[in-house]
Scaffold this motif. Structure first.
Motif, PDB file in Angstrom:
ATOM      1  N   UNK A 119     -21.737  -4.429  32.681  1.00  0.00           N
ATOM      2  CA  UNK A 119     -21.669  -4.855  34.082  1.00  0.00           C
ATOM      3  C   UNK A 119     -20.281  -5.289  34.537  1.00  0.00           C
ATOM      4  N   UNK A 120     -19.445  -5.788  33.618  1.00  0.00           N
ATOM      5  CA  UNK A 120     -18.131  -6.301  34.009  1.00  0.00           C
ATOM      6  C   UNK A 120     -16.983  -5.367  33.633  1.00  0.00           C
ATOM      7  N   UNK A 121     -17.290  -4.130  33.291  1.00  0.00           N
ATOM      8  CA  UNK A 121     -16.233  -3.183  32.948  1.00  0.00           C
ATOM      9  C   UNK A 121     -15.520  -2.732  34.220  1.00  0.00           C
ATOM     10  N   UNK A 122     -14.194  -2.935  34.311  1.00  0.00           N
ATOM     11  CA  UNK A 122     -13.483  -2.563  35.536  1.00  0.00           C
ATOM     12  C   UNK A 122     -13.312  -1.055  35.677  1.00  0.00           C
ATOM     13  N   UNK A 123     -13.072  -0.627  36.889  1.00  0.00           N
ATOM     14  CA  UNK A 123     -12.842   0.790  37.153  1.00  0.00           C
ATOM     15  C   UNK A 123     -11.536   1.259  36.523  1.00  0.00           C
ATOM     16  N   UNK A 124     -10.526   0.417  36.555  1.00  0.00           N
ATOM     17  CA  UNK A 124      -9.203   0.783  36.060  1.00  0.00           C
ATOM     18  C   UNK A 124      -9.155   0.648  34.539  1.00  0.00           C
ATOM     19  N   UNK A 125      -9.753   1.609  33.868  1.00  0.00           N
ATOM     20  CA  UNK A 125      -9.832   1.537  32.412  1.00  0.00           C
ATOM     21  C   UNK A 125      -8.483   1.767  31.752  1.00  0.00           C
ATOM     22  N   UNK A 184     -18.444  -8.523  19.354  1.00  0.00           N
ATOM     23  CA  UNK A 184     -18.186  -9.811  19.990  1.00  0.00           C
ATOM     24  C   UNK A 184     -17.256  -9.653  21.188  1.00  0.00           C
ATOM     25  N   UNK A 185     -16.211  -8.846  21.023  1.00  0.00           N
ATOM     26  CA  UNK A 185     -15.255  -8.615  22.105  1.00  0.00           C
ATOM     27  C   UNK A 185     -15.940  -7.967  23.301  1.00  0.00           C
ATOM     28  N   UNK A 186     -16.692  -6.908  23.063  1.00  0.00           N
ATOM     29  CA  UNK A 186     -17.326  -6.180  24.167  1.00  0.00           C
ATOM     30  C   UNK A 186     -18.399  -7.027  24.844  1.00  0.00           C
ATOM     31  N   UNK A 187     -19.123  -7.798  24.069  1.00  0.00           N
ATOM     32  CA  UNK A 187     -20.166  -8.668  24.613  1.00  0.00           C
ATOM     33  C   UNK A 187     -19.561  -9.696  25.567  1.00  0.00           C
ATOM     34  N   UNK A 188     -18.459 -10.297  25.133  1.00  0.00           N
ATOM     35  CA  UNK A 188     -17.837 -11.329  25.956  1.00  0.00           C
ATOM     36  C   UNK A 188     -17.037 -10.746  27.114  1.00  0.00           C
ATOM     37  N   UNK A 189     -16.231  -9.735  26.831  1.00  0.00           N
ATOM     38  CA  UNK A 189     -15.301  -9.244  27.853  1.00  0.00           C
ATOM     39  C   UNK A 189     -16.014  -8.526  28.976  1.00  0.00           C
ATOM     40  N   UNK A 190     -16.964  -7.646  28.635  1.00  0.00           N
ATOM     41  CA  UNK A 190     -17.545  -6.771  29.656  1.00  0.00           C
ATOM     42  C   UNK A 190     -19.047  -6.943  29.809  1.00  0.00           C
ATOM     43  N   UNK A 191     -19.568  -8.056  29.246  1.00  0.00           N
ATOM     44  CA  UNK A 191     -20.975  -8.405  29.405  1.00  0.00           C
ATOM     45  C   UNK A 191     -21.900  -7.314  28.866  1.00  0.00           C
ATOM     46  N   UNK A 192     -21.470  -6.663  27.783  1.00  0.00           N
ATOM     47  CA  UNK A 192     -22.301  -5.625  27.167  1.00  0.00           C
ATOM     48  C   UNK A 192     -23.494  -6.300  26.495  1.00  0.00           C
ATOM     49  N   UNK A 193     -24.709  -5.809  26.693  1.00  0.00           N
ATOM     50  CA  UNK A 193     -25.876  -6.444  26.078  1.00  0.00           C
ATOM     51  C   UNK A 193     -25.845  -6.305  24.560  1.00  0.00           C
ATOM     52  N   UNK A 198      -7.713 -11.275  32.281  1.00  0.00           N
ATOM     53  CA  UNK A 198      -7.915 -11.068  33.728  1.00  0.00           C
ATOM     54  C   UNK A 198      -9.200 -10.320  34.050  1.00  0.00           C
ATOM     55  N   UNK A 199      -9.738  -9.594  33.047  1.00  0.00           N
ATOM     56  CA  UNK A 199     -10.983  -8.861  33.275  1.00  0.00           C
ATOM     57  C   UNK A 199     -12.175  -9.503  32.583  1.00  0.00           C
ATOM     58  N   UNK A 200     -11.930 -10.415  31.662  1.00  0.00           N
ATOM     59  CA  UNK A 200     -12.967 -10.891  30.736  1.00  0.00           C
ATOM     60  C   UNK A 200     -14.044 -11.728  31.432  1.00  0.00           C
ATOM     61  N   UNK A 201     -15.280 -11.313  31.267  1.00  0.00           N
ATOM     62  CA  UNK A 201     -16.422 -12.020  31.840  1.00  0.00           C
ATOM     63  C   UNK A 201     -16.531 -13.431  31.250  1.00  0.00           C
ATOM     64  N   UNK A 236     -14.149 -15.290  29.853  1.00  0.00           N
ATOM     65  CA  UNK A 236     -13.013 -16.129  30.264  1.00  0.00           C
ATOM     66  C   UNK A 236     -13.199 -16.617  31.700  1.00  0.00           C
ATOM     67  N   UNK A 237     -13.773 -15.775  32.520  1.00  0.00           N
ATOM     68  CA  UNK A 237     -13.978 -16.149  33.913  1.00  0.00           C
ATOM     69  C   UNK A 237     -15.115 -17.123  34.123  1.00  0.00           C
ATOM     70  N   UNK A 238     -16.158 -17.029  33.283  1.00  0.00           N
ATOM     71  CA  UNK A 238     -17.342 -17.869  33.472  1.00  0.00           C
ATOM     72  C   UNK A 238     -17.370 -19.075  32.535  1.00  0.00           C
ATOM     73  N   UNK A 239     -16.577 -19.030  31.465  1.00  0.00           N
ATOM     74  CA  UNK A 239     -16.605 -20.103  30.480  1.00  0.00           C
ATOM     75  C   UNK A 239     -17.748 -19.988  29.491  1.00  0.00           C
ATOM     76  N   UNK A 240     -18.505 -18.897  29.559  1.00  0.00           N
ATOM     77  CA  UNK A 240     -19.630 -18.685  28.650  1.00  0.00           C
ATOM     78  C   UNK A 240     -19.163 -17.810  27.490  1.00  0.00           C
ATOM     79  N   UNK A 241     -18.879 -18.430  26.334  1.00  0.00           N
ATOM     80  CA  UNK A 241     -18.349 -17.702  25.186  1.00  0.00           C
ATOM     81  C   UNK A 241     -19.399 -17.487  24.095  1.00  0.00           C
ATOM     82  N   UNK A 242     -20.657 -17.385  24.504  1.00  0.00           N
ATOM     83  CA  UNK A 242     -21.672 -17.030  23.522  1.00  0.00           C
ATOM     84  C   UNK A 242     -21.392 -15.608  23.016  1.00  0.00           C
ATOM     85  N   UNK A 243     -22.002 -15.262  21.895  1.00  0.00           N
ATOM     86  CA  UNK A 243     -21.787 -13.945  21.301  1.00  0.00           C
ATOM     87  C   UNK A 243     -23.023 -13.564  20.502  1.00  0.00           C
ATOM     88  N   UNK A 244     -23.163 -12.281  20.158  1.00  0.00           N
ATOM     89  CA  UNK A 244     -24.323 -11.874  19.359  1.00  0.00           C
ATOM     90  C   UNK A 244     -24.386 -12.647  18.046  1.00  0.00           C
TER      91      UNK A 244
END
Length: 316
Positions: free
Chosen positions: A18-24, A165-174, A223-226, A228-236
């Motif tokens: 959900x949080x993956x930016x268009x400018x990959x 862990x990176x993908x889960x946090x940065x781009x809200x990957x389930x 600057x893109x990390x979900x 970092x922006x929300x403060x929710x650093x949970x991970x799988x």
């Protein structure tokens, strides 16, 4: 910014990131630049020799990297090529593995057999693709892809615990294996598996560990990390490595090490040497010891010889 449904590639499913930016491209460039500017200097990152890479990957399985470095260097000093390893006595390789506390000794056996395959079935030349590398003994999907990536720049996107862990946090990957695979594959630039897989694993190991160090490590994705922006650093959930002290793995290692020093040992002598509280008829006695020896025999590491008056164990 979330990419619209119209622009979503067919390789992604709804809700994958959900949080993956268009400018990959900016996302990719930022990570590679961060990695190339500064990263941990493990010696296997300075080689593209597939044998040296394979040894590092097998040693790194469930072993801390700072312990792997001296073992890797010692191993290559003793057996510098796949041909040297294939010509070695397998018991010597297993004894080395045990002496350096590198985990399950059957990995040493498989590494020896893989080197033998390279010499006998591939005329001394390593296969290059993940699929071909999986034909080598003991080489699973992750190791095959790592060797293809780091030795031949011909791998797929690596998906290990750090990358998840990176993908889960940065781009809200389930927390879903298929979703991680799809997003990781989408992000990796074509033909850049060597630098990309090193970079994203470095990000997970240095900046985005269980305790994140976003600012201290200068994370390039802030600057893109979900998270970092929300403060929710949970991970799988991360599987807990079982304790080595007192484990069957520890006693198996002691057995192999002792049998490497002696031609053969009878059961009770071996038992007393590996465990101070060994008693033949006790909880940790002959039945317990036979179970360990049976496991090692199944792995092709030891054999048990039954005699009229005693039972002995020896390395194969």
């Amino acid at each position: 910014m979330v990419e619209s449904d119209e622009g979503t590639p067919p390789s992604l499913a709804d809700g994958d990131a959900p949080s993956l930016p268009t400018d990959r491209e900016s996302v990719r460039d930022a990570l590679v630049e961060w990695y190339e500017a500064d990263h941990r200097e493990f010696p296997w990152r300075r080689t593209a020799d597939p044998y040296e890479v394979l040894v590092s990957e097998v040693m790194s399985q469930q072993t801390q990297l700072d312990r792997v470095v001296p073992a890797w260097e010692d191993f290559l000093e003793r057996w510098p090529t796949a041909a040297d390893l294939a010509a070695a006595d397998r018991s010597d390789v297993v004894a080395f593995w045990s002496d350096h506390s590198l985990g399950y000794n059957n990995r040493a056996k498989y590494l020896h057999e893989a080197a033998t395959q390279v010499e006998t079935e591939y005329d001394g030349t390593f296969p290059e693709t993940p699929g071909e590398l999986r034909e080598l003994m003991g080489v699973g999907p992750y190791t095959a892809n790592a060797v293809a990536s780091f030795a031949f720049n011909a791998g797929d996107a690596v998906v290990d615990t750090n990358v998840k862990r990176v993908l889960y946090r940065a781009f809200d990957v389930p927390d879903d294996e298929d979703a991680f695979e799809r997003v990781a594959s989408l992000l990796m630039p074509d033909g850049e598996s060597r630098v990309w897989n090193n970079a994203i694993m470095e990000l997970g190991g240095v900046a985005c560990g269980k305790q994140p160090r976003c600012d201290e490590a200068g994370c390039p994705w802030r600057e893109w990390c979900h998270a970092y922006g929300t403060g929710d650093f949970t991970a799988p959930d991360v599987p807990t490595q079982p304790s080595f002290e007192g484990s069957r793995r520890q006693f198996r290692g002691r057995i192999v090490r002792l049998l490497g020093e002696h031609d053969e040992m009878d059961l009770d002598t071996l038992g007393h040497r590996i465990r101070v509280d060994y008693t033949p008829d006790g909880e940790h006695g002959r039945e317990w010891l036979r179970g360990l020896l049976s496991d090692l025999a199944d792995d092709g590491l030891v054999r048990i010889e039954e005699g009229d008056d005693r039972t002995v164990a020896l390395l194969r």
